[in-house]
Design a protein around this motif. Structure first.
Motif, PDB file in Angstrom:
ATOM      1  N   ALA A 116       0.830  -1.212   0.000  1.00 63.37           N
ATOM      2  CA  ALA A 116       0.000   0.000   0.000  1.00 63.37           C
ATOM      3  C   ALA A 116       0.861   1.257   0.000  1.00 63.37           C
ATOM      4  N   ALA A 117       1.992   1.220   0.707  1.00 66.78           N
ATOM      5  CA  ALA A 117       2.902   2.371   0.720  1.00 66.78           C
ATOM      6  C   ALA A 117       3.465   2.623  -0.670  1.00 66.78           C
ATOM      7  N   LYS A 118       3.819   1.538  -1.360  1.00 63.87           N
ATOM      8  CA  LYS A 118       4.311   1.676  -2.736  1.00 63.87           C
ATOM      9  C   LYS A 118       3.251   2.300  -3.627  1.00 63.87           C
ATOM     10  N   ASP A 119       2.018   1.815  -3.511  1.00 62.52           N
ATOM     11  CA  ASP A 119       0.922   2.359  -4.318  1.00 62.52           C
ATOM     12  C   ASP A 119       0.634   3.811  -3.957  1.00 62.52           C
ATOM     13  N   ALA A 120       0.706   4.137  -2.671  1.00 63.60           N
ATOM     14  CA  ALA A 120       0.450   5.510  -2.236  1.00 63.60           C
ATOM     15  C   ALA A 120       1.498   6.463  -2.809  1.00 63.60           C
ATOM     16  N   PHE A 121       2.767   6.013  -2.802  1.00 64.96           N
ATOM     17  CA  PHE A 121       3.802   6.885  -3.378  1.00 64.96           C
ATOM     18  C   PHE A 121       3.584   7.060  -4.874  1.00 64.96           C
ATOM     19  N   ASP A 122       3.225   5.972  -5.559  1.00 64.95           N
ATOM     20  CA  ASP A 122       2.911   6.074  -6.991  1.00 64.95           C
ATOM     21  C   ASP A 122       1.802   7.084  -7.241  1.00 64.95           C
ATOM     22  N   PHE A 123       0.815   7.097  -6.356  1.00 64.34           N
ATOM     23  CA  PHE A 123      -0.360   7.938  -6.530  1.00 64.34           C
ATOM     24  C   PHE A 123      -0.070   9.400  -6.177  1.00 64.34           C
ATOM     25  N   LEU A 124       0.664   9.607  -5.063  1.00 61.08           N
ATOM     26  CA  LEU A 124       0.882  10.961  -4.568  1.00 61.08           C
ATOM     27  C   LEU A 124       2.150  11.606  -5.108  1.00 61.08           C
ATOM     28  N   GLY A 125       3.168  10.792  -5.374  1.00 58.81           N
ATOM     29  CA  GLY A 125       4.443  11.357  -5.772  1.00 58.81           C
ATOM     30  C   GLY A 125       5.182  11.964  -4.591  1.00 58.81           C
ATOM     31  N   SER A 126       6.250  12.719  -4.916  1.00 56.68           N
ATOM     32  CA  SER A 126       7.076  13.335  -3.879  1.00 56.68           C
ATOM     33  C   SER A 126       6.671  14.805  -3.706  1.00 56.68           C
ATOM     34  N   PRO A 127       6.684  15.347  -2.494  1.00 54.99           N
ATOM     35  CA  PRO A 127       7.170  14.735  -1.246  1.00 54.99           C
ATOM     36  C   PRO A 127       6.089  14.060  -0.416  1.00 54.99           C
ATOM     37  N   GLU A 128       4.796  14.252  -0.761  1.00 55.80           N
ATOM     38  CA  GLU A 128       3.729  13.723   0.094  1.00 55.80           C
ATOM     39  C   GLU A 128       3.793  12.197   0.206  1.00 55.80           C
ATOM     40  N   GLY A 129       4.133  11.535  -0.899  1.00 57.07           N
ATOM     41  CA  GLY A 129       4.152  10.075  -0.888  1.00 57.07           C
ATOM     42  C   GLY A 129       5.233   9.488  -0.012  1.00 57.07           C
ATOM     43  N   GLU A 130       6.244  10.299   0.318  1.00 60.37           N
ATOM     44  CA  GLU A 130       7.324   9.786   1.159  1.00 60.37           C
ATOM     45  C   GLU A 130       6.831   9.490   2.579  1.00 60.37           C
ATOM     46  N   LEU A 131       5.778  10.172   3.001  1.00 59.52           N
ATOM     47  CA  LEU A 131       5.214   9.883   4.318  1.00 59.52           C
ATOM     48  C   LEU A 131       4.660   8.462   4.366  1.00 59.52           C
ATOM     49  N   ALA A 132       4.129   7.979   3.249  1.00 67.18           N
ATOM     50  CA  ALA A 132       3.643   6.595   3.204  1.00 67.18           C
ATOM     51  C   ALA A 132       4.794   5.615   3.406  1.00 67.18           C
ATOM     52  N   LEU A 133       5.962   5.926   2.829  1.00 66.59           N
ATOM     53  CA  LEU A 133       7.134   5.067   3.027  1.00 66.59           C
ATOM     54  C   LEU A 133       7.574   5.111   4.487  1.00 66.59           C
ATOM     55  N   ALA A 134       7.501   6.295   5.089  1.00 64.97           N
ATOM     56  CA  ALA A 134       7.867   6.409   6.499  1.00 64.97           C
ATOM     57  C   ALA A 134       6.889   5.617   7.371  1.00 64.97           C
ATOM     58  N   GLN A 135       5.596   5.690   7.048  1.00 63.66           N
ATOM     59  CA  GLN A 135       4.591   4.959   7.829  1.00 63.66           C
ATOM     60  C   GLN A 135       4.824   3.459   7.720  1.00 63.66           C
ATOM     61  N   ALA A 136       5.100   2.992   6.521  1.00 64.09           N
ATOM     62  CA  ALA A 136       5.364   1.560   6.336  1.00 64.09           C
ATOM     63  C   ALA A 136       6.619   1.138   7.096  1.00 64.09           C
ATOM     64  N   THR A 137       7.640   2.002   7.085  1.00 69.56           N
ATOM     65  CA  THR A 137       8.877   1.685   7.795  1.00 69.56           C
ATOM     66  C   THR A 137       8.621   1.506   9.283  1.00 69.56           C
ATOM     67  N   VAL A 138       7.854   2.417   9.876  1.00 66.10           N
ATOM     68  CA  VAL A 138       7.547   2.306  11.299  1.00 66.10           C
ATOM     69  C   VAL A 138       6.694   1.070  11.569  1.00 66.10           C
ATOM     70  N   TYR A 139       5.705   0.797  10.705  1.00 71.65           N
ATOM     71  CA  TYR A 139       4.855  -0.384  10.887  1.00 71.65           C
ATOM     72  C   TYR A 139       5.707  -1.656  10.878  1.00 71.65           C
ATOM     73  N   LEU A 140       6.600  -1.769   9.892  1.00 74.77           N
ATOM     74  CA  LEU A 140       7.424  -2.970   9.778  1.00 74.77           C
ATOM     75  C   LEU A 140       8.371  -3.103  10.963  1.00 74.77           C
ATOM     76  N   ALA A 141       8.948  -1.970  11.392  1.00 73.78           N
ATOM     77  CA  ALA A 141       9.897  -2.030  12.502  1.00 73.78           C
ATOM     78  C   ALA A 141       9.214  -2.438  13.800  1.00 73.78           C
ATOM     79  N   THR A 142       7.941  -2.081  13.965  1.00 71.62           N
ATOM     80  CA  THR A 142       7.239  -2.386  15.217  1.00 71.62           C
ATOM     81  C   THR A 142       6.416  -3.671  15.141  1.00 71.62           C
ATOM     82  N   ALA A 143       6.399  -4.316  14.001  1.00 72.05           N
ATOM     83  CA  ALA A 143       5.640  -5.562  13.844  1.00 72.05           C
ATOM     84  C   ALA A 143       6.380  -6.731  14.490  1.00 72.05           C
ATOM     85  N   PRO A 144       5.651  -7.774  14.937  1.00 75.24           N
ATOM     86  CA  PRO A 144       6.334  -8.990  15.406  1.00 75.24           C
ATOM     87  C   PRO A 144       7.134  -9.595  14.258  1.00 75.24           C
ATOM     88  N   LYS A 145       8.263 -10.194  14.577  1.00 75.10           N
ATOM     89  CA  LYS A 145       9.176 -10.667  13.532  1.00 75.10           C
ATOM     90  C   LYS A 145       9.173 -12.194  13.439  1.00 75.10           C
TER      91      LYS A 145
END
Length: 452
Positions: free
Chosen positions: A327-356
């Motif tokens: 979804a972050a990839k699709d959001a960046f495709d849809f929004l472009g830069s710089p707004e879409g970069e927040l989606a990448l940041a959100q995904a990064t935090v989600y992945l880092a805090t997810a059980p591994k």
């Protein structure tokens, strides 16, 4: 005409036939001032800052010089750390003629000329230190050309590279040279450089404390960049003016971070991002993400790597991780830069805090090994279709138990090739959603034993 030119040279105090440009002391009054970084170039090894592990009292180069045997070297380190300067000073310390070439502008023909000149010097009892800047730019054939003249002592090679020699230089050359690592200049080393610059300019830098620290950060460990920035500050300052950090940024602009998307900086930072996500440190992960975004990294490259993290390091411990990453990839495709970069940041935090869990990753590799090792084993006929009468007569599909008709929608039948037997590749971890998957597998194994 020749006589007239000779008279002109003589009147300038030069030998006949030697043009003024050939003499280093014949500088035109209109010649531009040398850059500050060039004027402050160290004259002895002890003046080199930030490389005490090499040129300090117990440094590697200090010991080599004391031993009287230098040998060929490869200097590896970021720009502006003194590689060229140290090579030049080494030649002086060891009484070798200094010759410098760049791999960007030189080919095999140029190397042959350099080697022949070195042979002639050697015949006259003089050695040659050949400094090759950007040596990683040479191809394998060009690098191989160095081997004979290194082995017979025609040259002492000192190659400089900003790239990892293990990847960029061939093994034959590396086996004949010692690799010495130059370090980025730390804050203390950069401060010493700035102090020298102030002594040379006979005036302080017109910066307050915060701006001075900001200038050091902008230099990114590059001494030459620090002096260039300092020179820009002096050029820009009016009488009595002192810049704060905000004004400094406006005046000198921001120097691009040390980062090459095709080279080691790229791989170092993406590795750091991946490992901090895997290590469940969202703050560190955001930092490395910001470093890559700030340096201009391809956003879709980062998005693809986030998807990989979701399947490799989180897997079924949180099945939503893959959904979020995509979804972050699709959001960046849809929004472009710089707004879409927040989606990448959100995904990064989600992945880092997810059980591994890498249980699926490990299971997939184990299944792949088994598939390769055991060849084309036939599945049991029970689970094969029988589209022809012949296949039906051969027992294809005979005795197949339709799981939806069995109690608990589970027949417990054997699906494995007879020659291989039942295997266990997937071992879910006791974290996140995989804890529930583990309970299901245990339940089905219990039923399987009961229904044999």
């Amino acid at each position: 005409m020749v006589r007239a030119m000779s008279d002109l040279f003589a009147s300038a105090g030069l030998p006949s036939g030697e043009p003024p440009a050939a003499r280093p002391d014949a500088v035109s009054e209109q010649a531009p001032a040398r850059p500050l970084a060039d004027r402050l170039r160290p004259r002895v090894l002890a003046d080199v800052v930030g490389q005490e592990h090499l040129v300090g009292p117990d440094g590697a180069l200090t010991r080599l010089i004391a031993s009287g045997s230098l040998g060929s070297l490869v200097f590896w380190g970021p720009p502006g750390t003194g590689k060229t300067t140290v090579a030049r000073l080494l030649a002086g310390e060891t009484k070798l003629d200094f010759v410098q070439i760049s791999a960007i502008f030189s080919g095999v023909a140029d190397l042959k000329k350099v080697f022949e000149a070195a042979r002639q010097r050697r015949a006259m009892g003089r050695g040659t230190l050949l400094f090759v800047d950007e040596i990683h730019r040479f191809n394998r054939a060009q690098l191989d050309a160095f081997l004979p003249v290194m082995e017979d002592g025609t040259i002492t090679l000192v190659g400089a590279t900003t790239e990892n020699p293990s990847f960029e230089l061939n093994a034959a050359l590396l086996s004949r040279a010692r690799v010495l690592t130059f370090r980025s200049l730390d804050e203390a080393a950069l401060e010493r450089l700035l102090a020298r610059a102030e002594d040379a300019q006979e005036r302080p830098l017109p910066l307050d404390a915060d701006a001075r620290a900001a200038l050091a950060r902008m230099a990114d460990g590059d001494g030459r960049a620090a002096l260039t920035l300092a020179e820009e500050v002096w050029r820009s300052a009016r009488e009595g003016e002192t810049f704060d950090a905000k004004a400094l940024v406006e005046i000198v602009q921001r120097r691009a971070p040390l980062y090459d998307k095709g080279q080691e900086g790229h791989y170092n930072l993406i590795s750091a991002l991946h490992k901090t996500v895997r290590g469940s440190d969202p703050d560190a992960a955001l930092y490395y993400l910001a470093r890559m975004l700030d340096a201009g990294e391809d956003r879709l490259f980062i998005a693809r790597r986030l998807v990989r993290m979701a399947v490799e390091d989180i897997g079924l411990a949180d099945p939503q991780a893959l959904v979020v990453a995509n979804a972050a990839k699709d959001a960046f495709d849809f929004l472009g830069s710089p707004e879409g970069e927040l989606a990448l940041a959100q995904a990064t935090v989600y992945l880092a805090t997810a059980p591994k869990s890498n249980a699926v990753y490990v299971a997939y590799k184990a299944a792949t090994r088994a598939a390769k090792e055991h060849g084309s084993l036939m599945p049991p006929k029970t689970i094969l279709n029988a589209p022809t009468k012949l296949m039906k007569n051969e027992g294809y599909g005979a005795g197949y138990a339709y799981d939806h008709d069995a109690p608990d929608a589970f027949s417990g039948q054997d699906y494995w090739p007879e020659a291989l037997g039942r295997q266990r590749f997937y071992e879910p971890v006791d974290r996140g959603f995989e804890r529930e998957i583990g309970k299901r597998l245990d339940w089905w194994e219990k039923l399987r034993r009961e229904r044999r």
